[in-house]
Structure formats: structure tokens, C-alpha cells
Design a protein around this motif. Sequence first.
Motif, PDB file in Angstrom:
ATOM      1  N   GLY A 276       0.806  -1.227   0.000  1.00 30.83           N
ATOM      2  CA  GLY A 276       0.000   0.000   0.000  1.00 30.83           C
ATOM      3  C   GLY A 276       0.832   1.265   0.000  1.00 30.83           C
TER       4      GLY A 276
ATOM      5  N   SER B  42      -8.692   4.556   3.416  1.00 43.31           N
ATOM      6  CA  SER B  42      -9.033   3.911   2.156  1.00 43.31           C
ATOM      7  C   SER B  42      -9.415   2.461   2.319  1.00 43.31           C
TER       8      SER B  42
ATOM      9  N   TYR C 205      -2.072   8.538  -3.350  1.00 39.42           N
ATOM     10  CA  TYR C 205      -2.476   7.150  -3.224  1.00 39.42           C
ATOM     11  C   TYR C 205      -2.328   6.649  -1.790  1.00 39.42           C
ATOM     12  N   ILE C 206      -1.198   6.984  -1.171  1.00 36.73           N
ATOM     13  CA  ILE C 206      -0.892   6.399   0.130  1.00 36.73           C
ATOM     14  C   ILE C 206      -1.767   6.989   1.235  1.00 36.73           C
ATOM     15  N   THR C 207      -2.122   8.254   1.123  1.00 35.90           N
ATOM     16  CA  THR C 207      -2.922   8.989   2.117  1.00 35.90           C
ATOM     17  C   THR C 207      -2.321   8.963   3.512  1.00 35.90           C
ATOM     18  N   TYR C 208      -0.998   8.868   3.590  1.00 31.62           N
ATOM     19  CA  TYR C 208      -0.321   9.124   4.846  1.00 31.62           C
ATOM     20  C   TYR C 208       0.451  10.426   4.669  1.00 31.62           C
TER      21      TYR C 208
END
Lengths: 379, 288, 280
Positions: free
Chosen positions: A62, A269, A323-326
Amino acid sequence: MRGRASSRDGVFALAVVVAAIVAALGLVACGGDTVGGGNSDEVTTAEGGPVEGKLTISNWPGYMDPGPDNTVAKFEDKTGVQVDYIEDVNENEAFFGKLQPQLEQGESGGRSIFVVTDWMAKQMYDLGYLQEIDHADLPTVFANMRPQLEDPAFDPGRKFSVPWVSGMGGLWVDTAKAPEIRSVNDLFDPKYKGKVTMLGELRETVPLVMLAEGIDPVEATNEDWLNAVDRIGKAAESGQIRRFTGNDYTEDLTAGNIVAAIGWSGDASIVENPNAEWRMPAEGCSLWSDNMVIPVGAPNVGAAFGWMDFIYEPQVNAPLAEYITYIPPVEGVQDLVKPELAKDPLVFPSPQFTAKCTDQDSPPDIEPVNEAWQEVITG
Amino acid sequence: MSLRQRLVPYGLLGPGLLWLIVFFVVPMYFMGELALRSGSLTTGYTFDWAWSNFPDSLAGHTEQIGRSFFYAGTATLLALLIGYPLAYAIAFRAGRFKLLLLFAVIAPFFTTYLIRTIAWKTILSDSSPIVSVLQTLALVPPDGRVLATSGAVIAGLTYNFLPFMILPLYANLERLDLRLVEAAKDLYSSSRQAFLRVTLPLTMPGIVAGVLLTFIPAFGDYINAQLLGGTQQSMVGNVIQSLYLNQRDYPEAAALSFLMMALILAVVSVYIRFAGTGAFMGDEEEAT
Amino acid sequence: MALATRSWAWLRRNALPIYAGLAVAYMLIPIVVIAVFSFGATPKGKLTFGLDNGFTTEYWTSAFSLPELNEALFTSLRLAALSTVISTAIGTLMAIALVRHKFRGRRLTNLLIVIPMATPEIVIGASLLSMFIYYTVALGFTSLLIAHVMFSISFVVVVVRSRLIGFDRNLEEAAADLGATPLTTFRTVTLPLLAPGILAAAMLAFALSIDDFVISNFNSGTTVTFPLYVYGVSLRGIPVQVNVLATMLFIVSVLAAALVMVQQRRAERMAAVRPEPIPA
């Protein structure tokens, strides 16, 4: 006749086994030798080189945008390096466990970069399994790194680690079922018996519980750690805590099995529960980073450096962050991502937002605390 | 017997023994040696005949050991009760569809364990209709749950080890000569008697094999407890996992593993004696 | 009244097939769930066990669109096939020796077969890894194959042995009486009679290999097998294609069995049409 044969057979077998064991142990006993043991005295500095050839990277799942035009492909196009990107870091300890025998021998199993969490990076460094990094080799990285990440407690001056992403550990709450949960202390409320989970990782859960008791985890004594472990242990035994999870707390949240969990800020997500949201605990969260490190025996360090510099270019990091949303480690990404993401405090937290948050740290004397914790985890 | 004839068994055993010795016994020797060391990752593991590792590793883990016995034992029993009639039906009532049914029963296990378990977790989640039905039937307390309980772990073990029970049972049942059962009935025995006196003893080797293949790996399993259990369902496998990966106490992990293996062997020997060594070892060829 | 007694009698007569049918249904429950949810539309392409988002066949048409998944599955299938063939062959030979022949060290051999089954997987995995490292064996497909064969042998032996025990020797003796060499007897009499047992053992070995996680995790180096892949993606959401491929795997296995069955029936019917000459 047959009876006698079988008992003779058994004795024969036993004799062979005993003889073998004695012989084998005899060989070793002469040594009284010691295997392993860390030694961070002879740490080498990674030597750069041309950016070419093959590069093998081990990362968490991820953490890479998908598709044929993803970041890996872009790097390959730009530099001609062939990248073998493997997502085999599922848990810090399991990864360490399977790599340790090789690292012990100075090998990295063909990998040039791993990505591991702060405390694991420190542990590997202390055991002499990592190489140091000369900042001069990574101009883009150190030019663009977010200032808050430049001098962390576990790696002062960033001698051996380069952050990949950062994240926060806090509370996931099902707002439809338990909207009033705002502190880690609420997880101990009998009202929610059997409906809460905690992370099974020592350094994720216990510091949060200590924070909730008003103790600063970085300053805490072993006593403080053990008390917190004890409190959690009692809650586990009484059935207050349903179970200790890894990333799979998201499944329980989605299925409605729990109302609250200790979990990570970037998992939105994968939580398919529209009522669930991540909340900053009232007393503060825990801050961590997953870092790129260069192990001993890493081949093609030149390409590894090229990769790190590439990732730290804002225009490269922006789609990755989407994409990662960190929390991305690169300065300037906030202006390049989609507006909704730029405003998301979980991906771009302000210093005020994380004011009360603590760095993840290990207890002063890890072994007794770890042992006590494992007792709690394994019932 | 000529020399060549006498060497035949060794030739047959050769490849297997060699493989097991090189790739099991030798690593086990490394493990055994590790069990006698003491130390930690940072200080290194010194070989000092640390026999104390063995009792130390047992201490404080007796609960998990007992639990493992209970879970694995119950799961084996359930698997036998479910698997024996199924194997019997496939062997004798399926006719041409034998192979098809066998594959249909085994093929779900070609999908990964993780996906099967997630499917079960969904089926058994607190809000699923199945659990509501179970609650109505009072098999589950009204505000209770199925997941994160001992029941879930046992159910998981039973399900995941069913093929280990069914396949040996089938292999053995299939060669049962039904005429013997008919003969018993001709001699006025009831169906029940025929089963108990003829079928059961003749299929004992299959039962022994199935029980062993189910109980032994189930005892050391850790993943069912990890995914389906709660905080109080850990088994020995979880302890060893935690000792090895989390505490990095390799010596204690190795010691506990050896103790566990010894325990299982003891149980197995008692069981085999009880079930009859013939059912396990077969007859040595009688010199005629 | 008569209906009641008749239905009760019918129930008793068919109790076994009914029970067996229920058992088969029980074993198929997860695969049905998996199959059903492979048709679930999910906005993020991640697996959810819920059809609230609607029904779609898009994941079936794009089933092979994830290169890492395809590679992992292919690796696992290759590994399982090779491991099954090798371990079944080795294990069958051992079982024959154990049941049929006299030799020294029988107890030891039995011990050697049972102990691997009793050893926790993490111990086998870690100790094998240590040994491979010590002898600088490269980690990858080969080390995986070695490990898989190793832990499968014991299971094969136990299954085949349970079929061999109490085997009726008369047929083999008859063949020998008719002048067949031991090898021919083995090939034409023993092996075919053993076949169901060998098949059962092979199926078990295949399932063991394709499902193995712990030992593979330690000894795979940078090779990714299907269970390793699934475990990895499960942390961030399993793509629906995994479900699709799992269902496909199941269907293919059952179809293969059906094909064999059809073939057998045809062979039988051919034999019936051209009857064997009756010996005088």
C-alpha cells in the motif's frame, strides 16, 4: 521372535539417536562460543555510485501507487534502472525475523533498501545491520525534507534513515455507535466491553495509554511502562478488549464488530464503514515514520541513492501521496495534490494539530516490558 | 533372501530419508543447539548448556499448552465425526462421481487460508444473519458473539483441517471390501453391529492416520487463534511465534518447540498403543 | 400416517447421503461466499464482503490485470505441482518400504516421519533458513521447493500407508504365480490398486504447498508466492481479482476432475461395446 526383534530394534534406534546428539553437542561444546550480538562500532558508510543496473526494494504494502505508469515505472524510464519492488514488509518484527540470519552475516538478501518503522530502524542500526548515509549523497532529500523530520530522537541528524511516509496512531471510532469516544481512556469504559480493539504492537499501544494517564512516553520510566501494560492486561482478561490486532482492525470496523480501535490515520481507504473516522485522542497521538534504510551488504547503493532523491522531488511525491494517504515527508507536496487532500489534516497536519503528540519510543529497559507485554498479548 | 532383495527397502527409503535428514534433522540440530544457549540479540547467544531453558519455557505457558490440547482435540473429534461419514459416502455411495466429489471437497483448500478465513469472518461477524439465527437458537447468548471466542477458534481448526482427516479416511475406506459387511449381515448382525464389529476395525488404520494428521498440526497451529480468537484464546503456536519474532528469545522458542514436539510424540505413542500398532505401523513382512 | 412412516423410512435409508451432502455444503460455504463477492462492485477495487455497491462482472473480465498477482499465483502453482510430484513419489516409496519390508531402524524411520508434522511451522521455517544461510544456498524458488517437499513427505507417507495396511496380497501373488516379475507386478497390479491412496496423498500435498505461509515466508528470499501476496495485500485491502482467481482455481480443479470422470466413463462404455473374449 518378532517381539525380540522389535525391542532390539528400538534399543538400536535409541542408541543411534543418543550417540548422534552427544557427538554433535560435543563438537560444539568445545567452543563455548557466542553467536550473534550486536556491534555498532564498525558501522560503514554507504558508498554511492552511478545510477544504473538493478535495484531491489522491500517496502510495506500500500505504499506504492499502482498501474503501469506508477512511480516505479517513472523512475525506470528516467534512469534506466531495473527496479524489483517487493512488498514483503508486513510487520516490522516478522520482516526482521526472516532477515536477521542474513543480516548477521552481512548480507541483505539482495535488497538495497528496506522500509521499516522508526524503532525497528534504530534496533537494526544498534545491531550493526545498517549502513550510514552521507548527506552529500542525497542533495534532493535533505533539501526537501520537512523540517520536523530532520532531527528525530531515534536518529539524531538522520544518519541512517530517510522517511518514506509519516503517520499518526490514534483512535478509530464508529460515530454511529459510539460518538462520544474521544480519549484512549474511553476504551476502558465498561460500556464498550468487548467492542474495542488495540494494536498488538507494544510501541503503538502502550505509549498512547501512558499519554492518556498524563505520562510522557519519551520520559517514562520502566515502572510507568509496566503499569500501563498491567492496566491493559487486566482489560484484556476481563474481556473489555476484544482482541489485539495488526492491520486487520479495519475488518472489524467494517463488519461492525467493534465501536472503536487504536489504529492509524492513513487507513481511511481500507475502512469501508462510512460512519468510521479517525480521531486525534484528546491527550494526543503517537507520531511515527516508516523509513528507508540501507542495509549492510546492499548492492548497487548508487541506484538506491538515485531512488531516494527521485522520491523526494515534490512532483514525484505528490501522486504517491495521493495514493498512500499518509503524511508525505516532502516539503511542497501540499500545493501539488488535489485540494480535498491538501485540506485533510490527517495527511497534512498542522503543528497545532499534532502539538500534544509524542514520538514513538522504546522503554528504557526493553526486555522485561516486552516480556510482560507478550504475556498480555498471548493470553 | 538375496542381498539384492534385502537392500530393496533401503533403496525405497533412501530418497525420503535423505531428504528428511538433510532438510529436517540437520536444521533441527541447529535448533537444538540454539535451545541450549542463553543471551539475547544484543549480547549474542552463548552456548553454555542452558538446560534451564526447557523448564523456563514451560513455566507460565501451561495454560496455552492445555488450551492447545483442548482445541486440537475437540477439532480432531469434530473433524472425525464430520469426515468419516463423508469419506464413507464418497467411497461407497458416489459411484462415478467419486473423483468429482473428492475434488469438490478439497478444492476450496487450494484457495489461500487467508481468504477462506476472511470469508468465515464475514459469515460469522457480529452483525451477520447467521449469528442472529444462532442467537435465536440460543446457541449463542443474545448479546454474545461468535468471533473472538474459543468456539470460533475450534470451528476454524476443524474446518481447516478437515481435508487432513478426510483424505486418509477415504484412502483407507475405499478399499474396504463391502462383502465382509454383507457377510456379517448374512450372519444376522444388525447394521450397527456390522459397523462396530467389521467396518470400524477394518478402517482403523484410516482413522488413526486421519486423527494423527489432524491433531498433530492442529496442536501447533497459531493462525486460527490469531485471526479468529480474542485475547484469551492463544495456543502454544502463538507463544512460540511471539517468543521468536517479538521477544527474539530464540533459545526459549527453540526449547519450547522441542518440549512441544516431545509432548506430541508422547501423546501419539499412547494413542497408537491404544489403537493398535498394526493400525499405524503395518505388519512387517513375515518371512514365509 | 403411512406417509409419515414412509418418509421416516426414506430418511433413515438416505441418512448417509443427506449427511454427506450437508457436509459437502459446509465445506463449500467459504468458496461460495468468495465466488459471490467476486461480483461485488467496489469503488476502490478492494474486496468487500457486501454487495451494497452493486453487481459487476468487471473483475472477471479484468481478472488478469494485476501482474504481481498473476506472477504470485503462477509461482505457487508451479511450486505446488513440482512439490506434489516429488513428495508423492518419495513418500509412496517410503510407505511401501515401511509396510511391506523388513529392515533395521523401523522405529527410527517412523519417528523421523512423525516429528516434522509435530514441529511448529515457525521452527521449521526459521531453522531451515538458518541452515540455508549457513551453507550459502540462494533463497528463492529452489529453497522453497526443498522446504515444501520436506514437509509434505510425512503426510504422503501416512496417507499411502493407511491404504497399504492390510492390503490383499493375493492379487500380487497371483500375478507372481503367472510369471510376472516384481517390477511388472508392481506396475500392473500394485500401483493401480494403490492409486486412490496415492491420489489422496497427492491432493493433500498440493493443498499443503499452495497454502503454506509461514515456512514460505522465511525461505522465499524475494520470490512471492500466492499466500505471501495475499497476506501482503490484505493489509491494505485485497483486490477483488484475488477472489476471482481463487474462484477460477476452484472451478478449474473441479472441471479437471469432471473431465477425468467423463473419460473414465467413455473408457468403460467402450469396453462394454467390445467385450473381452470369455476365457475357455
